[in-house]
Design a protein around this motif. Structure first.
Motif, PDB file in Angstrom:
ATOM      1  N   PHE A 119       0.825  -1.205   0.000  1.00  0.00           N
ATOM      2  CA  PHE A 119       0.000   0.000   0.000  1.00  0.00           C
ATOM      3  C   PHE A 119       0.859   1.255   0.000  1.00  0.00           C
ATOM      4  CE2 PHE A 119      -2.150   3.430   2.226  1.00  0.00           C
ATOM      5  CZ  PHE A 119      -3.395   3.477   1.621  1.00  0.00           C
ATOM      6  N   LEU A 120       1.807   1.331   0.912  1.00  0.00           N
ATOM      7  CA  LEU A 120       2.598   2.543   1.081  1.00  0.00           C
ATOM      8  C   LEU A 120       3.541   2.772  -0.087  1.00  0.00           C
ATOM      9  CD1 LEU A 120       3.406   2.197   4.885  1.00  0.00           C
ATOM     10  CD2 LEU A 120       1.765   3.780   3.832  1.00  0.00           C
ATOM     11  N   SER A 121       4.177   1.698  -0.564  1.00  0.00           N
ATOM     12  CA  SER A 121       5.153   1.865  -1.642  1.00  0.00           C
ATOM     13  C   SER A 121       4.495   2.193  -2.970  1.00  0.00           C
ATOM     14  CB  SER A 121       6.014   0.607  -1.780  1.00  0.00           C
ATOM     15  OG  SER A 121       5.227  -0.508  -2.165  1.00  0.00           O
ATOM     16  N   ALA A 122       3.208   1.907  -3.093  1.00  0.00           N
ATOM     17  CA  ALA A 122       2.482   2.283  -4.314  1.00  0.00           C
ATOM     18  C   ALA A 122       2.182   3.779  -4.336  1.00  0.00           C
ATOM     19  CB  ALA A 122       1.179   1.492  -4.406  1.00  0.00           C
ATOM     20  N   ARG A 123       2.311   4.434  -3.186  1.00  0.00           N
ATOM     21  CA  ARG A 123       1.948   5.849  -3.076  1.00  0.00           C
ATOM     22  C   ARG A 123       3.144   6.771  -2.830  1.00  0.00           C
ATOM     23  NH1 ARG A 123      -1.998   2.641  -2.012  1.00  0.00           N
ATOM     24  NH2 ARG A 123      -4.197   3.281  -2.210  1.00  0.00           N
ATOM     25  N   TYR A 124       4.179   6.243  -2.192  1.00  0.00           N
ATOM     26  CA  TYR A 124       5.317   7.077  -1.811  1.00  0.00           C
ATOM     27  C   TYR A 124       6.618   6.304  -2.004  1.00  0.00           C
ATOM     28  CZ  TYR A 124       1.602   9.447   0.816  1.00  0.00           C
ATOM     29  OH  TYR A 124       0.435  10.076   1.171  1.00  0.00           O
ATOM     30  N   PRO A 125       7.731   7.013  -2.208  1.00  0.00           N
ATOM     31  CA  PRO A 125       9.026   6.341  -2.074  1.00  0.00           C
ATOM     32  C   PRO A 125       9.251   5.995  -0.606  1.00  0.00           C
ATOM     33  CG  PRO A 125       9.331   8.706  -2.420  1.00  0.00           C
ATOM     34  CD  PRO A 125       7.865   8.433  -2.600  1.00  0.00           C
ATOM     35  N   VAL A 126       9.646   4.766  -0.364  1.00  0.00           N
ATOM     36  CA  VAL A 126       9.843   4.280   1.012  1.00  0.00           C
ATOM     37  C   VAL A 126      11.327   3.981   1.210  1.00  0.00           C
ATOM     38  CG1 VAL A 126       9.212   2.541   2.726  1.00  0.00           C
ATOM     39  CG2 VAL A 126       7.530   3.293   1.035  1.00  0.00           C
ATOM     40  N   VAL A 127      11.865   4.450   2.335  1.00  0.00           N
ATOM     41  CA  VAL A 127      13.269   4.235   2.678  1.00  0.00           C
ATOM     42  C   VAL A 127      13.349   3.399   3.946  1.00  0.00           C
ATOM     43  CG1 VAL A 127      15.479   5.320   3.240  1.00  0.00           C
ATOM     44  CG2 VAL A 127      13.889   6.465   1.680  1.00  0.00           C
ATOM     45  N   ALA A 128      14.093   2.309   3.900  1.00  0.00           N
ATOM     46  CA  ALA A 128      14.351   1.526   5.107  1.00  0.00           C
ATOM     47  C   ALA A 128      15.389   2.260   5.946  1.00  0.00           C
ATOM     48  CB  ALA A 128      14.854   0.138   4.744  1.00  0.00           C
ATOM     49  N   LEU A 129      15.112   2.403   7.237  1.00  0.00           N
ATOM     50  CA  LEU A 129      16.008   3.145   8.124  1.00  0.00           C
ATOM     51  C   LEU A 129      16.167   2.360   9.417  1.00  0.00           C
ATOM     52  CD1 LEU A 129      17.655   5.711   8.543  1.00  0.00           C
ATOM     53  CD2 LEU A 129      15.600   6.826   9.404  1.00  0.00           C
ATOM     54  N   SER A 130      17.350   1.804   9.642  1.00  0.00           N
ATOM     55  CA  SER A 130      17.499   0.844  10.728  1.00  0.00           C
ATOM     56  C   SER A 130      18.840   0.975  11.430  1.00  0.00           C
ATOM     57  CB  SER A 130      17.358  -0.577  10.178  1.00  0.00           C
ATOM     58  OG  SER A 130      17.561  -1.538  11.183  1.00  0.00           O
ATOM     59  N   ASN A 131      18.824   0.753  12.730  1.00  0.00           N
ATOM     60  CA  ASN A 131      20.064   0.596  13.484  1.00  0.00           C
ATOM     61  C   ASN A 131      20.570  -0.833  13.432  1.00  0.00           C
ATOM     62  OD1 ASN A 131      19.978   3.264  14.213  1.00  0.00           O
ATOM     63  ND2 ASN A 131      19.780   2.910  16.410  1.00  0.00           N
ATOM     64  N   THR A 218      -0.227   7.794  16.737  1.00  0.00           N
ATOM     65  CA  THR A 218       0.087   6.510  17.348  1.00  0.00           C
ATOM     66  C   THR A 218      -0.875   5.471  16.790  1.00  0.00           C
ATOM     67  OG1 THR A 218       0.882   7.513  19.408  1.00  0.00           O
ATOM     68  CG2 THR A 218       0.226   5.207  19.502  1.00  0.00           C
ATOM     69  N   VAL A 219      -0.325   4.355  16.330  1.00  0.00           N
ATOM     70  CA  VAL A 219      -1.153   3.285  15.776  1.00  0.00           C
ATOM     71  C   VAL A 219      -0.740   1.973  16.429  1.00  0.00           C
ATOM     72  CG1 VAL A 219      -1.539   4.429  13.566  1.00  0.00           C
ATOM     73  CG2 VAL A 219       0.447   2.926  13.837  1.00  0.00           C
ATOM     74  N   THR A 220      -1.653   1.041  16.460  1.00  0.00           N
ATOM     75  CA  THR A 220      -1.346  -0.266  17.031  1.00  0.00           C
ATOM     76  C   THR A 220      -0.926  -1.280  15.980  1.00  0.00           C
ATOM     77  OG1 THR A 220      -3.664  -0.950  16.904  1.00  0.00           O
ATOM     78  CG2 THR A 220      -2.945   0.116  18.947  1.00  0.00           C
ATOM     79  N   SER A 221      -1.035  -0.895  14.715  1.00  0.00           N
ATOM     80  CA  SER A 221      -0.642  -1.783  13.627  1.00  0.00           C
ATOM     81  C   SER A 221      -0.380  -0.952  12.381  1.00  0.00           C
ATOM     82  CB  SER A 221      -1.735  -2.817  13.333  1.00  0.00           C
ATOM     83  OG  SER A 221      -2.862  -2.173  12.749  1.00  0.00           O
ATOM     84  N   LEU A 222       0.283  -1.555  11.418  1.00  0.00           N
ATOM     85  CA  LEU A 222       0.498  -0.884  10.137  1.00  0.00           C
ATOM     86  C   LEU A 222      -0.799  -0.801   9.338  1.00  0.00           C
ATOM     87  CD1 LEU A 222       3.937  -2.445   9.177  1.00  0.00           C
ATOM     88  CD2 LEU A 222       3.490  -0.127  10.008  1.00  0.00           C
ATOM     89  N   THR A 223      -1.704  -1.720   9.588  1.00  0.00           N
ATOM     90  CA  THR A 223      -3.021  -1.645   8.948  1.00  0.00           C
ATOM     91  C   THR A 223      -3.734  -0.367   9.368  1.00  0.00           C
ATOM     92  OG1 THR A 223      -3.209  -4.058   8.909  1.00  0.00           O
ATOM     93  CG2 THR A 223      -5.249  -2.793   8.699  1.00  0.00           C
ATOM     94  N   GLU A 224      -3.656  -0.047  10.652  1.00  0.00           N
ATOM     95  CA  GLU A 224      -4.282   1.170  11.156  1.00  0.00           C
ATOM     96  C   GLU A 224      -3.675   2.407  10.497  1.00  0.00           C
ATOM     97  OE1 GLU A 224      -4.875   3.336  15.503  1.00  0.00           O
ATOM     98  OE2 GLU A 224      -4.527   1.165  15.407  1.00  0.00           O
ATOM     99  N   LEU A 225      -2.362   2.373  10.286  1.00  0.00           N
ATOM    100  CA  LEU A 225      -1.713   3.496   9.604  1.00  0.00           C
ATOM    101  C   LEU A 225      -2.231   3.631   8.174  1.00  0.00           C
ATOM    102  CD1 LEU A 225       0.520   5.691   9.560  1.00  0.00           C
ATOM    103  CD2 LEU A 225       2.085   3.903   8.728  1.00  0.00           C
ATOM    104  N   CYS A 226      -2.307   2.526   7.469  1.00  0.00           N
ATOM    105  CA  CYS A 226      -2.805   2.572   6.086  1.00  0.00           C
ATOM    106  C   CYS A 226      -4.254   3.046   6.044  1.00  0.00           C
ATOM    107  CB  CYS A 226      -2.676   1.197   5.434  1.00  0.00           C
ATOM    108  SG  CYS A 226      -0.960   0.669   5.174  1.00  0.00           S
ATOM    109  N   ASP A 227      -5.037   2.694   7.036  1.00  0.00           N
ATOM    110  CA  ASP A 227      -6.428   3.149   7.081  1.00  0.00           C
ATOM    111  C   ASP A 227      -6.510   4.665   7.183  1.00  0.00           C
ATOM    112  OD1 ASP A 227      -7.417   0.595   6.846  1.00  0.00           O
ATOM    113  OD2 ASP A 227      -7.769   0.319   9.002  1.00  0.00           O
ATOM    114  N   LEU A 228      -5.556   5.271   7.870  1.00  0.00           N
ATOM    115  CA  LEU A 228      -5.522   6.739   7.948  1.00  0.00           C
ATOM    116  C   LEU A 228      -5.326   7.342   6.558  1.00  0.00           C
ATOM    117  CD1 LEU A 228      -3.327   7.290  11.122  1.00  0.00           C
ATOM    118  CD2 LEU A 228      -5.777   7.644  10.924  1.00  0.00           C
ATOM    119  N   PHE A 229      -4.447   6.745   5.792  1.00  0.00           N
ATOM    120  CA  PHE A 229      -4.220   7.233   4.438  1.00  0.00           C
ATOM    121  C   PHE A 229      -5.456   7.001   3.568  1.00  0.00           C
ATOM    122  CE2 PHE A 229       0.214   6.924   5.784  1.00  0.00           C
ATOM    123  CZ  PHE A 229       0.763   8.054   5.193  1.00  0.00           C
TER     124      PHE A 229
END
Length: 236
Positions: A119-131, A218-229
Motif C-alpha cells: 500500500f505505502l510503496s504504491a503511493r510514496y518512495p519508502v526508505v528503510a532506516l534501521s540501526n 500513534t497506531v497499534t498496527s500498520l493496517t491502522e496506519l494505512c487506514d488513515l491514508f
C-alpha cells in the motif's frame, strides 16, 4: 496531529516494526552454534557459556570503538576472537558469520507488514532506516523500498538526526515532507521529531508514552496506519 497532505516520502524502521527481531536472532544464534559444533567445537563450547559469549562481545566493542554502529562487524570479530582464544582457525569467522547472517534474515513478518508495504510503496518512495543489520534484499522485501540506510553503513545511528536527514536525502525530499514510521519511542519517534519529520509510532504492545514530545500519530498496527491514508484519500 498527522498532516497527510504534506507527506512525500516515508522512512520505515525494520526490526520490531515489520517483524519481531528476537525470534530471528535466536534462530540465527542456534544456526551459528550448530555450525560451530561441527567445524569449531571448542569455540562452540565457549559460546555455550553466556558469560563468556558476553565478555567476548564486550571486549570487541571496547577495543574496536570504530565498530560501534556496525553490528555485523562486531559479530564477525567476536566470532574471530572466540576462535582465536579456543585455538581454532580464526579464518573460519567469515563462514561462521555468513551462517548467522543468513538465518538472521529469515524473518517472520507481522501479519500486517506485507499489505502495508504494498500500500505505502504504491503511493510514496519508502526508505528503510534501521540501526540493525537486516538486509531487505535477503529478507525479500527489496522491491518495496527506494533506498535503505543502516547505522552500520552510515556510521551514525538513530536517534541522531543526521541519519534521518540522510533518509530524506536518499529520495530527494525535505525532512518535513517525510513521515517516519517505527516502534521505538526514543530511537524512532524522538529522533525523527528532532530531524523535523512527522512521526507515526507503531505501538503494538500498548506501551505508555513517557516523553514530553509526542508522535504525530500513534497506531497499534500498520493496517491502522494505512487506514488513515485511505480515509484521507476518500472523497469528501
Amino acid at each position: 496531529m498527522l498532516d497527510l497532505t504534506i507527506i512525500k516520502a516515508i522512512s520505515l524502521d525494520l526490526d520490531d516494526t515489520l517483524w519481531p527481531v528476537w525470534p530471528a536472532i535466536e534462530r540465527a544464534e542456534a544456526a551459528l552454534d550448530k555450525w560451530l559444533g561441527r567445524h569449531a567445537p571448542m569455540t562452540a563450547a565457549m559460546f555455550a557459556n553466556p558469560k563468556a559469549r558476553h565478555d567476548i562481545r564486550e571486549h570487541v566493542v571496547r577495543s574496536r570503538p570504530e565498530l560501534k554502529h556496525n553490528l555485523s562487524a562486531i559479530r564477525r570479530e567476536a566470532i574471530r576472537l572466540a576462535l582465536y582464544r579456543s585455538k581454532e582457525n580464526p579464518l573460519l569467522a567469515d563462514d561462521a558469520f555468513e551462517v548467522f547472517f543468513a538465518a538472521r534474515n529469515q524473518v517472520t513478518l507481522y501479519d500486517d507488514a506485507l499489505l502495508a508495504l504494498e500500500f505505502l510503496s504504491a503511493r510514496y518512495p519508502v526508505v528503510a532506516l534501521s540501526n540493525g543489520n537486516a538486509d531487505i534484499q535477503r529478507v525479500g522485501l527489496g522491491k518495496y523500498f527506494r533506498a535503505a540506510i543502516s547505522a552500520q553503513q552510515f556510521g551514525v545511528g538513530k536517534p541522531d538526526p543526521q541519519i534521518f536527514l540522510a533518509a530524506a536525502g536518499a529520495v530527494d525530499v525535505p525532512a518535513h515532507n517525510v513521515l517516519h514510521v517505527g516502534d521505538d519511542a526514543a530511537l524512532d519517534v524522538l529522533g525523527a521529531l528532532n530531524a523535523g519529520m512527522q512521526t507515526a509510532w507503531v505501538n503494538r504492545s500498548d506501551h505508555l508514552w513517557v516523553h514530553d514530545a509526542s508522535p504525530h500519530e500513534t497506531v497499534t498496527s500498520l493496517t491502522e496506519l494505512c487506514d488513515l491514508f485511505r480515509a484521507g484519500e476518500a472523497p469528501a
